[in-house]
Design a protein around this motif. Sequence first.
Motif, PDB file in Angstrom:
ATOM      1  N   ALA A  26       0.468  -1.069  -0.146  1.00  0.00           N
ATOM      2  CA  ALA A  26       0.315  -0.078   0.233  1.00  0.00           C
ATOM      3  C   ALA A  26       1.028   1.243   0.251  1.00  0.00           C
ATOM      4  O   ALA A  26       0.308   2.059  -0.423  1.00  0.00           O
ATOM      5  N   TYR A  27       1.876   1.096   0.953  1.00  0.00           N
ATOM      6  CA  TYR A  27       3.165   2.175   1.235  1.00  0.00           C
ATOM      7  C   TYR A  27       3.644   2.616  -0.479  1.00  0.00           C
ATOM      8  O   TYR A  27       3.640   3.877  -1.309  1.00  0.00           O
ATOM      9  N   THR A  28       3.981   1.317  -0.899  1.00  0.00           N
ATOM     10  CA  THR A  28       4.563   1.759  -2.117  1.00  0.00           C
ATOM     11  C   THR A  28       3.423   2.258  -3.190  1.00  0.00           C
ATOM     12  O   THR A  28       3.625   2.657  -4.266  1.00  0.00           O
ATOM     13  N   CYS A  29       2.070   1.349  -3.725  1.00  0.00           N
ATOM     14  CA  CYS A  29       1.502   1.920  -4.829  1.00  0.00           C
ATOM     15  C   CYS A  29       0.301   2.906  -4.857  1.00  0.00           C
ATOM     16  O   CYS A  29      -0.230   3.332  -5.390  1.00  0.00           O
ATOM     17  N   SER A  30       0.289   3.864  -3.265  1.00  0.00           N
ATOM     18  CA  SER A  30      -0.095   4.422  -3.137  1.00  0.00           C
ATOM     19  C   SER A  30      -0.083   5.329  -1.865  1.00  0.00           C
ATOM     20  O   SER A  30      -0.308   6.843  -2.244  1.00  0.00           O
ATOM     21  N   VAL A  31       0.320   5.040  -0.893  1.00  0.00           N
ATOM     22  CA  VAL A  31       0.765   6.263   0.311  1.00  0.00           C
ATOM     23  C   VAL A  31       2.074   6.720  -0.456  1.00  0.00           C
ATOM     24  O   VAL A  31       1.535   8.422  -0.190  1.00  0.00           O
ATOM     25  N   MET A  32       3.063   6.578  -0.412  1.00  0.00           N
ATOM     26  CA  MET A  32       3.805   7.504  -1.358  1.00  0.00           C
ATOM     27  C   MET A  32       3.975   8.366  -2.365  1.00  0.00           C
ATOM     28  O   MET A  32       4.994   9.550  -2.421  1.00  0.00           O
ATOM     29  N   PHE A 133      15.128  12.355   2.465  1.00  0.00           N
ATOM     30  CA  PHE A 133      13.893  11.000   3.345  1.00  0.00           C
ATOM     31  C   PHE A 133      13.677  10.487   1.933  1.00  0.00           C
ATOM     32  O   PHE A 133      13.627   9.181   1.701  1.00  0.00           O
ATOM     33  N   GLU A 134      13.281  11.459   2.019  1.00  0.00           N
ATOM     34  CA  GLU A 134      12.230  10.345   0.037  1.00  0.00           C
ATOM     35  C   GLU A 134      12.964   9.545  -0.258  1.00  0.00           C
ATOM     36  O   GLU A 134      11.907   8.476  -0.453  1.00  0.00           O
ATOM     37  N   ALA A 135      13.929  10.104  -1.139  1.00  0.00           N
ATOM     38  CA  ALA A 135      14.018   8.823  -2.433  1.00  0.00           C
ATOM     39  C   ALA A 135      14.268   7.238  -1.656  1.00  0.00           C
ATOM     40  O   ALA A 135      14.064   6.686  -2.236  1.00  0.00           O
ATOM     41  N   MET A 136      15.252   7.997  -1.129  1.00  0.00           N
ATOM     42  CA  MET A 136      15.603   6.613   0.158  1.00  0.00           C
ATOM     43  C   MET A 136      14.360   5.870   0.655  1.00  0.00           C
ATOM     44  O   MET A 136      14.613   4.424   1.001  1.00  0.00           O
ATOM     45  N   TRP A 137      13.710   6.674   1.190  1.00  0.00           N
ATOM     46  CA  TRP A 137      13.263   5.754   2.085  1.00  0.00           C
ATOM     47  C   TRP A 137      11.886   5.058   1.018  1.00  0.00           C
ATOM     48  O   TRP A 137      11.701   3.699   0.994  1.00  0.00           O
ATOM     49  N   VAL A 138      12.267   5.590  -0.110  1.00  0.00           N
ATOM     50  CA  VAL A 138      10.896   4.860  -0.956  1.00  0.00           C
ATOM     51  C   VAL A 138      11.572   3.507  -1.394  1.00  0.00           C
ATOM     52  O   VAL A 138      11.584   2.648  -1.613  1.00  0.00           O
ATOM     53  N   ARG A 139      13.068   3.505  -2.015  1.00  0.00           N
ATOM     54  CA  ARG A 139      13.510   2.776  -3.275  1.00  0.00           C
ATOM     55  C   ARG A 139      13.157   1.515  -1.762  1.00  0.00           C
ATOM     56  O   ARG A 139      13.280   0.415  -2.197  1.00  0.00           O
ATOM     57  N   TRP A 140      14.325   1.324  -0.232  1.00  0.00           N
ATOM     58  CA  TRP A 140      13.795   0.676   0.519  1.00  0.00           C
ATOM     59  C   TRP A 140      12.946  -0.102   0.462  1.00  0.00           C
ATOM     60  O   TRP A 140      12.574  -1.452   0.809  1.00  0.00           O
TER      61      TRP A 140
END
Length: 171
Positions: A26-32, A133-140
């Motif tokens: 859900a974080y991967t495809c909607s929240v982020m 924060f954002e790019a690294m958090w999303v990638r991991w």
Amino acid sequence: MLMLFRGVALVAATITVGLMAGLFYAYTCSVMPGLGQTDDRTFVGAMRRINVAILNGWFAVCFGGALVLTVLAAVLHLHREGLPVLPWIVAALVLYVVVLVITMRVNVPLNNALDAAGEPDGVADLAAVRERFEAMWVRWNLARTVACVAAFGCLAWALVLYGRIGPSGGS
């Protein structure tokens, strides 16, 4: 009776790992992606609040329970009758440990750094805070999503194999 315990542990492990896979997905495809379209103040403020809100009993039961129940399922399948299922449970366990390592070594420290930056109204350079924060958090998060979905798949296949063994233990 042992067969019943094996089945219950395997189903419970599959459910909790599946719930965690769904959360990360859900974080991967909607929240982020949704937050990614907001301004820096909204992004930082929302993520800080999400990071507080997620620390609740329901999350803790699934996050920790997935590990405990998968270990329990593995232990209960160490006997001869459970051996056909065991490699899939162990694979799921390894994959879920990868999820935990990513979470504890990458995502949680990033969350803590975001929290340490303070309330958005008091941060001079929100763009820099977000950039760290954002790019690294999303990638991991994507990496842990893939690992958790794979763990769920392994446990689902273990359930299929468990069903084929039957109450007699595989004869």
